[in-house]
Motif scaffolding. Sequence first.
Motif, PDB file in Angstrom:
ATOM      1  N   ASP A 123     -25.769  15.946 -12.596  1.00 50.38           N
ATOM      2  CA  ASP A 123     -25.141  16.984 -13.411  1.00 50.38           C
ATOM      3  C   ASP A 123     -23.628  16.994 -13.159  1.00 50.38           C
ATOM      4  O   ASP A 123     -22.966  16.001 -13.405  1.00 50.38           O
ATOM      5  CB  ASP A 123     -25.773  18.350 -13.143  1.00 50.38           C
ATOM      6  N   HIS A 124     -23.096  18.094 -12.606  1.00 50.12           N
ATOM      7  CA  HIS A 124     -21.654  18.181 -12.374  1.00 50.12           C
ATOM      8  C   HIS A 124     -21.302  18.038 -10.885  1.00 50.12           C
ATOM      9  O   HIS A 124     -20.192  18.381 -10.473  1.00 50.12           O
ATOM     10  CB  HIS A 124     -21.109  19.516 -12.897  1.00 50.12           C
ATOM     11  N   ILE A 125     -22.264  17.502 -10.094  1.00 49.85           N
ATOM     12  CA  ILE A 125     -22.046  17.346  -8.651  1.00 49.85           C
ATOM     13  C   ILE A 125     -21.965  15.859  -8.312  1.00 49.85           C
ATOM     14  O   ILE A 125     -22.810  15.064  -8.741  1.00 49.85           O
ATOM     15  CB  ILE A 125     -23.169  18.013  -7.842  1.00 49.85           C
ATOM     16  N   ILE A 126     -20.948  15.479  -7.533  1.00 51.05           N
ATOM     17  CA  ILE A 126     -20.747  14.092  -7.125  1.00 51.05           C
ATOM     18  C   ILE A 126     -20.907  13.981  -5.619  1.00 51.05           C
ATOM     19  O   ILE A 126     -20.347  14.776  -4.863  1.00 51.05           O
ATOM     20  CB  ILE A 126     -19.345  13.600  -7.539  1.00 51.05           C
ATOM     21  N   TYR A 127     -21.688  12.979  -5.201  1.00 52.44           N
ATOM     22  CA  TYR A 127     -21.793  12.609  -3.784  1.00 52.44           C
ATOM     23  C   TYR A 127     -21.149  11.235  -3.627  1.00 52.44           C
ATOM     24  O   TYR A 127     -21.476  10.296  -4.362  1.00 52.44           O
ATOM     25  CB  TYR A 127     -23.254  12.566  -3.327  1.00 52.44           C
ATOM     26  N   TYR A 128     -20.269  11.134  -2.644  1.00 51.37           N
ATOM     27  CA  TYR A 128     -19.470   9.920  -2.485  1.00 51.37           C
ATOM     28  C   TYR A 128     -19.418   9.595  -0.988  1.00 51.37           C
ATOM     29  O   TYR A 128     -18.799  10.308  -0.208  1.00 51.37           O
ATOM     30  CB  TYR A 128     -18.082  10.188  -3.066  1.00 51.37           C
ATOM     31  N   VAL A 129     -20.097   8.517  -0.602  1.00 54.47           N
ATOM     32  CA  VAL A 129     -20.239   8.170   0.823  1.00 54.47           C
ATOM     33  C   VAL A 129     -19.697   6.769   1.062  1.00 54.47           C
ATOM     34  O   VAL A 129     -20.021   5.830   0.323  1.00 54.47           O
ATOM     35  CB  VAL A 129     -21.710   8.246   1.269  1.00 54.47           C
ATOM     36  N   THR A 130     -18.875   6.633   2.092  1.00 58.82           N
ATOM     37  CA  THR A 130     -18.410   5.318   2.553  1.00 58.82           C
ATOM     38  C   THR A 130     -18.832   5.158   4.004  1.00 58.82           C
ATOM     39  O   THR A 130     -18.501   6.015   4.843  1.00 58.82           O
ATOM     40  CB  THR A 130     -16.878   5.204   2.440  1.00 58.82           C
ATOM     41  N   TYR A 131     -19.578   4.079   4.290  1.00 57.08           N
ATOM     42  CA  TYR A 131     -20.146   3.898   5.634  1.00 57.08           C
ATOM     43  C   TYR A 131     -19.912   2.481   6.129  1.00 57.08           C
ATOM     44  O   TYR A 131     -20.140   1.504   5.411  1.00 57.08           O
ATOM     45  CB  TYR A 131     -21.650   4.198   5.602  1.00 57.08           C
ATOM     46  N   TYR A 132     -19.457   2.372   7.367  1.00 59.03           N
ATOM     47  CA  TYR A 132     -19.311   1.083   8.046  1.00 59.03           C
ATOM     48  C   TYR A 132     -20.187   1.119   9.291  1.00 59.03           C
ATOM     49  O   TYR A 132     -19.886   1.833  10.254  1.00 59.03           O
ATOM     50  CB  TYR A 132     -17.845   0.830   8.425  1.00 59.03           C
ATOM     51  N   GLY A 133     -21.279   0.401   9.243  1.00 60.71           N
ATOM     52  CA  GLY A 133     -22.226   0.385  10.355  1.00 60.71           C
ATOM     53  C   GLY A 133     -23.423  -0.488  10.028  1.00 60.71           C
ATOM     54  O   GLY A 133     -23.452  -1.191   9.016  1.00 60.71           O
ATOM     55  N   LYS A 134     -24.437  -0.442  10.891  1.00 58.66           N
ATOM     56  CA  LYS A 134     -25.600  -1.321  10.759  1.00 58.66           C
ATOM     57  C   LYS A 134     -26.700  -0.759   9.863  1.00 58.66           C
ATOM     58  O   LYS A 134     -27.568  -1.507   9.430  1.00 58.66           O
ATOM     59  CB  LYS A 134     -26.188  -1.594  12.151  1.00 58.66           C
ATOM     60  N   GLU A 135     -26.698   0.551   9.623  1.00 59.71           N
ATOM     61  CA  GLU A 135     -27.785   1.145   8.853  1.00 59.71           C
ATOM     62  C   GLU A 135     -27.765   0.639   7.411  1.00 59.71           C
ATOM     63  O   GLU A 135     -26.704   0.491   6.810  1.00 59.71           O
ATOM     64  CB  GLU A 135     -27.671   2.678   8.850  1.00 59.71           C
ATOM     65  N   PRO A 136     -28.929   0.347   6.839  1.00 62.40           N
ATOM     66  CA  PRO A 136     -28.983  -0.162   5.457  1.00 62.40           C
ATOM     67  C   PRO A 136     -28.591   0.909   4.450  1.00 62.40           C
ATOM     68  O   PRO A 136     -28.772   2.113   4.681  1.00 62.40           O
ATOM     69  CB  PRO A 136     -30.448  -0.573   5.290  1.00 62.40           C
ATOM     70  N   ILE A 137     -28.076   0.466   3.319  1.00 60.16           N
ATOM     71  CA  ILE A 137     -27.640   1.364   2.248  1.00 60.16           C
ATOM     72  C   ILE A 137     -28.785   2.259   1.779  1.00 60.16           C
ATOM     73  O   ILE A 137     -28.588   3.436   1.450  1.00 60.16           O
ATOM     74  CB  ILE A 137     -27.088   0.538   1.066  1.00 60.16           C
ATOM     75  N   LEU A 173     -20.965  -0.079  -4.183  1.00 61.63           N
ATOM     76  CA  LEU A 173     -19.892  -1.061  -4.175  1.00 61.63           C
ATOM     77  C   LEU A 173     -19.507  -1.348  -2.730  1.00 61.63           C
ATOM     78  O   LEU A 173     -18.859  -0.530  -2.082  1.00 61.63           O
ATOM     79  CB  LEU A 173     -18.688  -0.549  -4.962  1.00 61.63           C
ATOM     80  N   GLU A 174     -19.990  -2.504  -2.230  1.00 56.06           N
ATOM     81  CA  GLU A 174     -19.805  -2.863  -0.826  1.00 56.06           C
ATOM     82  C   GLU A 174     -20.300  -1.736   0.080  1.00 56.06           C
ATOM     83  O   GLU A 174     -21.465  -1.413   0.097  1.00 56.06           O
ATOM     84  CB  GLU A 174     -18.350  -3.233  -0.542  1.00 56.06           C
ATOM     85  N   ASN A 175     -19.385  -1.066   0.791  1.00 55.45           N
ATOM     86  CA  ASN A 175     -19.772  -0.035   1.759  1.00 55.45           C
ATOM     87  C   ASN A 175     -19.753   1.377   1.176  1.00 55.45           C
ATOM     88  O   ASN A 175     -19.929   2.345   1.916  1.00 55.45           O
ATOM     89  CB  ASN A 175     -18.833  -0.077   2.980  1.00 55.45           C
ATOM     90  N   SER A 176     -19.552   1.495  -0.124  1.00 53.15           N
ATOM     91  CA  SER A 176     -19.442   2.824  -0.748  1.00 53.15           C
ATOM     92  C   SER A 176     -20.590   3.078  -1.719  1.00 53.15           C
ATOM     93  O   SER A 176     -21.002   2.173  -2.457  1.00 53.15           O
ATOM     94  CB  SER A 176     -18.106   2.960  -1.483  1.00 53.15           C
ATOM     95  N   ILE A 177     -21.070   4.308  -1.698  1.00 58.51           N
ATOM     96  CA  ILE A 177     -22.125   4.745  -2.613  1.00 58.51           C
ATOM     97  C   ILE A 177     -21.582   5.951  -3.374  1.00 58.51           C
ATOM     98  O   ILE A 177     -21.157   6.945  -2.780  1.00 58.51           O
ATOM     99  CB  ILE A 177     -23.402   5.151  -1.849  1.00 58.51           C
ATOM    100  N   LEU A 178     -21.580   5.857  -4.700  1.00 57.57           N
ATOM    101  CA  LEU A 178     -21.076   6.939  -5.542  1.00 57.57           C
ATOM    102  C   LEU A 178     -22.190   7.380  -6.470  1.00 57.57           C
ATOM    103  O   LEU A 178     -22.784   6.553  -7.172  1.00 57.57           O
ATOM    104  CB  LEU A 178     -19.862   6.475  -6.359  1.00 57.57           C
ATOM    105  N   SER A 179     -22.477   8.678  -6.471  1.00 57.17           N
ATOM    106  CA  SER A 179     -23.583   9.177  -7.280  1.00 57.17           C
ATOM    107  C   SER A 179     -23.198  10.496  -7.936  1.00 57.17           C
ATOM    108  O   SER A 179     -22.277  11.195  -7.482  1.00 57.17           O
ATOM    109  CB  SER A 179     -24.831   9.371  -6.413  1.00 57.17           C
ATOM    110  N   ARG A 180     -23.925  10.802  -9.021  1.00 61.40           N
ATOM    111  CA  ARG A 180     -23.680  12.060  -9.727  1.00 61.40           C
ATOM    112  C   ARG A 180     -24.997  12.664 -10.188  1.00 61.40           C
ATOM    113  O   ARG A 180     -25.878  11.948 -10.683  1.00 61.40           O
ATOM    114  CB  ARG A 180     -22.796  11.825 -10.958  1.00 61.40           C
TER     115      ARG A 180
END
Length: 393
Positions: free
Chosen positions: A361-375, A352-359
């Motif tokens: 099993d019971h582990i969540i990774y949640y990254v918000t990035y503002y920069g030039k690197e591609p998602i 969602l825009e600059n945020s990546i939310l993933s799961r």
Amino acid sequence: MKTKKKILWLDLWQIAEQEAWLSDMAAKGWELSKMNRLTAHFKKAAPQTVTFKTDIFKEPINQNPDQLEQYEQAGWKYIASRGPLHFFRNNPDSSVKDIHTDPIHQAETINLLKRTLKVRAYGILLISLIGIALAVFMLTLDPVRNYLNDEFLFPVIQIFIFVGINFIILKGLIHLNKLIKILQSNKRIQPATDYQKKYLLNMIIGLSVIAFLAVVFIYELSKSGNTPLAKSFPPIPKEELPVVKMEDFTDKSFKEPFSYEEKINRDNFYFVSSSILVPEQYELNQLVEVEGEKWEDGSVPYRPSLTSRQYIVLNEFLAKRLLQDLIDREKEFKSGEATLNNSTAFDELVVLENSILSRKDHIIYYVTYYGKEPIEKIIDAMELKITEKKQRS
């Protein structure tokens, strides 16, 4: 003179049980001196075999002098009051065993206590409904904080307290109804020979509630300092971290990060926390400056920022709920639709825009990035993290 104060673990409507308890205390050498709604005060005396009985007045005891005089003449001495319950003790040498000569009249006095309790029950029920509605509102105000900061605790405890109070009052009304039916059938209320069990049960429940609330209070107090601000923004460790770092998906050379004041960096810190529903929480914040590079619009300097989190939730069901709440919160502040990603490493992955939310099993990774690197590069780094975690486990 030796004195003792004891908590009144018996409920107000447990009349026969209170009478039996006070008689038993007198037999053990403890004479009742005064009482209130919560405690009874005793003074040391010679053990006596006496009988305690109660009468119920709507008005304070001192507004019934004629009634008191009649009781005195019948061999009953007024000792103390607990709200509308007034306790009398007979003379140890007296053969009078009951303060009430007519069960029907006693039924009327108990009915007075029932009406008083019923009026209070309506008021408490109204307050409870308002309190429960507010508690439910608090639970829905910010669902994410319920998971990460245990903010569900006090609303849930509040609901249980209101429900518990109403249950106790209902139980009291049912108990008084039984007493009234016994008396209206022209029978007397039998002495409570098993008051010890009820006393002990009420004491265990009461102490358990107090201990539980104390543990919750201490737990919340211990967590009050568990914030980045309270810890002066803990520095980022040099060792490998469970979250994605900016170095994991870029080969840029970073300059010294910008700090607001000495020894406190509000943009670069690594924070570890925990909660009941999410026992392990890791958060990394980075704001760096890339040497000699500009933003795409030509503005300088180029300062990409990253907020990277890992949440290890109690179970997979709660992890799914938390991930959805995180997605919903992101949608409140960002335009556009969430894009589903067919990543093979994760069970769910949403961009969602600059945020990546993933799961996984019971582990969540949640990254918000503002920069030039591609998602895509960030997702690759996230997949690598979950693969490394699998190998370690």
